[in-house]
Design an enzyme around this catalytic site. Structure first.
Site, PDB file in Angstrom:
ATOM      1  CG  ASP A 440      -2.053   0.585   0.911  1.00 34.24           C
ATOM      2  OD1 ASP A 440      -2.394   1.391  -0.006  1.00 34.24           O
ATOM      3  OD2 ASP A 440      -3.093   0.277   1.901  1.00 34.24           O
ATOM      4  CG  ASP A 497      -9.641   2.122  -0.728  1.00 30.04           C
ATOM      5  OD1 ASP A 497      -8.943   0.975  -1.187  1.00 30.04           O
ATOM      6  OD2 ASP A 497      -9.128   2.815   0.028  1.00 30.04           O
TER       7      ASP A 497
END
Ligand code: DGJ
Length: 702
Positions: A440, A497
């Site tokens: 990430d 997301d």
């Protein structure tokens, strides 16, 4: 004397010409007949001159030069160490042909500079890879180095580049060509959700399925600059390179990232398929290409930071029963990470949550028949962490910088930082059977530095050598770092997301202009989406995820028996078909109804396809408009079946053929008329499967 060369490959022709200076690309487009002599094309391509201008058009070369009075943006901005601008006048010194490409070297002997342009054509993927390299015999400062500069078509009114945001990646932006510059620049230190480094140039009349188009993608993760410029004389140029002034240190060698370009005569889909195939087959190096893409379960939207071994084991068991094959433990397992304010950098297992380490969970996951993946965010550090307390000087940016998600960025150009991260990650990967890392990157850099991206690449490369069996997912708050540079080192992207199926459909539809299904993660999210608040049926959530690399990210304990049954069935369909869908071409359909977002996934050998037609809102007209298919053999016949994916309820009371069984039709009819789907509610998806019917005349005798 004009010299000219042609490069044929990948279904396109380029012609270059030079009067002794840097060559220019004077033709780029559909393959020309072999009899077309490049010299004759160069002669035919000379433009007239008129009043109020120089006596000839300064060349729009592979790197237009300010020193030759080029009236637009130059391809190179260079300074001496003391800051004096350097204005090279390059002369062509050599060219070199390889089996699939051509390279030109030009030099300015007085300044001690050599600039090289390379082009490589891939016949199978129809992709051209281009790169510029600058070498100096003394230290110089680089402001801007464009990858080989190409002309943009004159038969175009618009260009399409990409904007976006968190949970809203890959938003195509169409702008009109006009005099001057359209400039896109990512100065955040990553390719970014707002700045995907891509450009599409549709020629007049081009649609998804028809017409001529050109497309570009700059394969760099550190932030790019794109210049699309129309000069006063009408010529148009496209430049791509690293964001300006991101090479901080003086040097003697600089190079652009690879610029990938392609031309299509089959609409935007022709470009999209070239990118999908090239990224899947030439850029991404799967550890085990023969291994089917496993169905993922990701823990993020079920437990967030609340890791409890008993709960996670229960979730893992349920996920496996739904069909998951890989369990990815997301953020929250390390340091004292109870929220996003702490512990980045402290990559040791949190003994409060995992008193016996990760082994009990991993063993349970394995016992359920799944492999195990783990989340890291290596390039970041929380001010509240042991790492920051020990090495506050390892961060980028000023002390009083604005934090992003409460975190700072480590300076990846420093070898000791990379060594530390390598040791921390390698310790975990060596201690456990982990076959997947979710990598990430949740904040922008305080300022963009090319060395940062190179440092990250170096760390990834080192880990990949040491752990060749581990797949890596590129995530940056969703799709904030998606480009061919990172995909050369990773194997999947977390596209967004947003697990809201309606939003996801749009994002993945537009991302398919570049990305193949096999690397595009898509998860079934919670019933009530956490990022949009929208509540959607399981069928639309599951069929949306089934269009790409499928996964689940909801808490399986929230599922009703009916939802679980639907999800199991769709997951089984995905597993039964992944051997061909994960290599299929994703073709965006020209839907006549703006309420219907549709794509056709076409098997590599053309023997079968599946159409996903999503009704994203209510239509303006009463009855469904026919949906035209694409890329079929007009002379072949196809059998078409509708899957029972959307319950139209009382909306559909007629008898369209697809409702009552198999339909058989020619490719010609399917492409020029199209399918009548039954009426359906908004927020549903029809799934239509097609098989080419073997031609009895061409079947082998038995
Ligand atoms: C942002 C990612 O996009 C999410 O999927 C999740 O991994 C969180 N970070 C974890 O902090």
């Amino acid at each position: 004397m004009t010299q000219a060369w042609r490069l044929d490959g990948g279904g396109q022709t380029l012609v270059f010409a030079s009067d002794g200076g840097i060559p220019s690309c004077i033709y780029w487009g559909a393959t020309l007949p072999a009899a077309d002599d490049p010299q004759a094309i160069a002669w035919a391509s000379v433009m007239d001159v008129t009043g109020g201008m120089l006596d000839a058009h300064p060349p729009l070369s592979l790197s237009p030069e300010a020193s030759r009075s080029f009236p637009g943006q130059p391809g190179l901005v260079l300074r001496a160490l003391d800051g004096t601008p350097l204005l090279p006048v390059f002369r062509l010194v050599s060219h070199h042909r390889s089996d699939s490409g051509i390279a030109f070297a030009c030099s300015d002997a007085a300044l001690g500079l050599t600039i090289t342009f390379t082009f490589d054509a891939d016949a199978r993927t129809r992709m051209l890879t281009c790169r510029t390299v600058l070498v100096s015999d003394r230290l110089v400062r680089l402001g801007w180095l464009a990858a080989p500069v190409l002309p943009a078509p004159q038969q175009a009114r618009e260009m399409i580049d990409f904007a976006g945001r968190w949970c809203g990646e890959f938003q195509p932006v169409a702008s009109q060509w006009s005099a001057g510059i359209r400039l896109r620049e990512s100065r955040t230190g990553r390719s970014g959700p707002a700045d995907f480094p891509g450009l599409i140039l549709p020629c007049l009349g081009a649609t998804n399925c028809h017409g001529e188009a050109f497309a570009f993608h700059y394969g760099w993760s550190g932030g790019h600059r794109m210049v699309a410029e129309e000069l006063a004389d009408g010529r148009r140029q496209i430049q791509f390179g690293h964001a300006v002034d991101t090479e901080i240190a003086p040097g003697t060698r600089f190079e652009s990232a690879p610029l990938y370009v392609t031309h299509s005569t089959t609409g935007l889909n022709g470009c999209a398929v070239a990118f999908q195939r090239h990224i899947r087959d030439r850029i991404v190096a799967m550890p085990d290409p023969a291994r089917p893409r496993p169905v993922h379960y990701n823990s993020w939207e079920s437990v967030y930071f609340r890791h409890d071994l008993t709960v996670l084991k229960d979730i893992a068991t349920r996920a496996a029963r739904l069909g998951a094959e890989r369990f990815v433990l997301d953020d929250g397992w390390f340091g004292q990470r109870d929220d996003d304010r702490t512990s980045l950098g402290d990559w040791t297992v949190d003994a409060r949550k995992y008193p016996d380490g990760l082994a009990p969970l991993i063993e349970h996951v394995h016992a359920e028949g799944m492999s195990f993946g783990l989340w890291f965010e290596p390039e970041m550090v929380s001010p509240d962490s042991d790492l920051y307390r020990a090495h506050p000087d390892w961060t980028l940016g000023p002390d009083d910088q604005t934090l992003g998600r409460h975190q700072m960025v480590l300076d990846m150009s420093r070898a000791e930082v990379r060594d530390h991260l390598y040791a921390a990650i390698a310790a975990i990967l060596s201690a456990h059977a982990i076959d997947y890392v979710k990598w990430d990157h949740n904040r922008v850099l305080p300022a963009p530095y090319a060395d940062q991206a190179r440092g990250t690449y170096a760390l990834l490369d080192r880990l990949r050598v040491a752990f060749p069996g581990v797949e890596i997912e590129s995530c940056a708050s969703g799709g904030g770092r998606i480009d061919a540079g990172i995909l050369a080192r990773t194997h999947r992207v977390w596209l967004s997301d947003s697990n809201d199926a309606l939003e996801r459909l749009r994002i993945q539809h537009d991302a398919a202009l570049f990305l193949p299904g096999s690397v595009t993660g898509s998860h079934v999210g919670p019933r009530r989406c956490h990022t949009s608040g929208r509540t959607l049926d399981m069928a639309v959530r599951a069929w949306t995820a089934a269009q790409r690399h499928m996964g689940f990210e909801m808490d399986p304990r929230e599922l009703t028996e009916e939802e679980a049954t639907t999800l199991r069935a769709v997951t089984q369909w995905w597993k039964d078909n992944r051997h061909w869908t994960m290599r299929a071409d994703i073709l965006r359909l020209d839907s006549a109804d703006p309420a219907v977002l549709a794509e056709q996934q076409m098997a590599e050998d053309g023997s079968r396809f599946v159409v996903f037609a999503a009704k994203v809102m209510a239509s303006a007209q009463i009855a469904p408009r026919p949906l035209r298919l694409t890329a079929l053999d007009p002379a072949a016949r196809y059998s078409i079946a509708l899957r029972d994916t959307a319950d139209p309820g009382r909306l559909s009371r007629g008898a369209p053929a697809l409702k009552s069984g198999l339909l058989e039709a020619s490719g010609a009819w399917l492409m020029s008329h199209g399918l009548y789907l039954p009426c359906s509610f908004p927020e549903t998806i029809w799934v239509v499967e097609g098989q080419r019917i073997a031609d009895p005349c061409t079947e082998a005798p038995t």
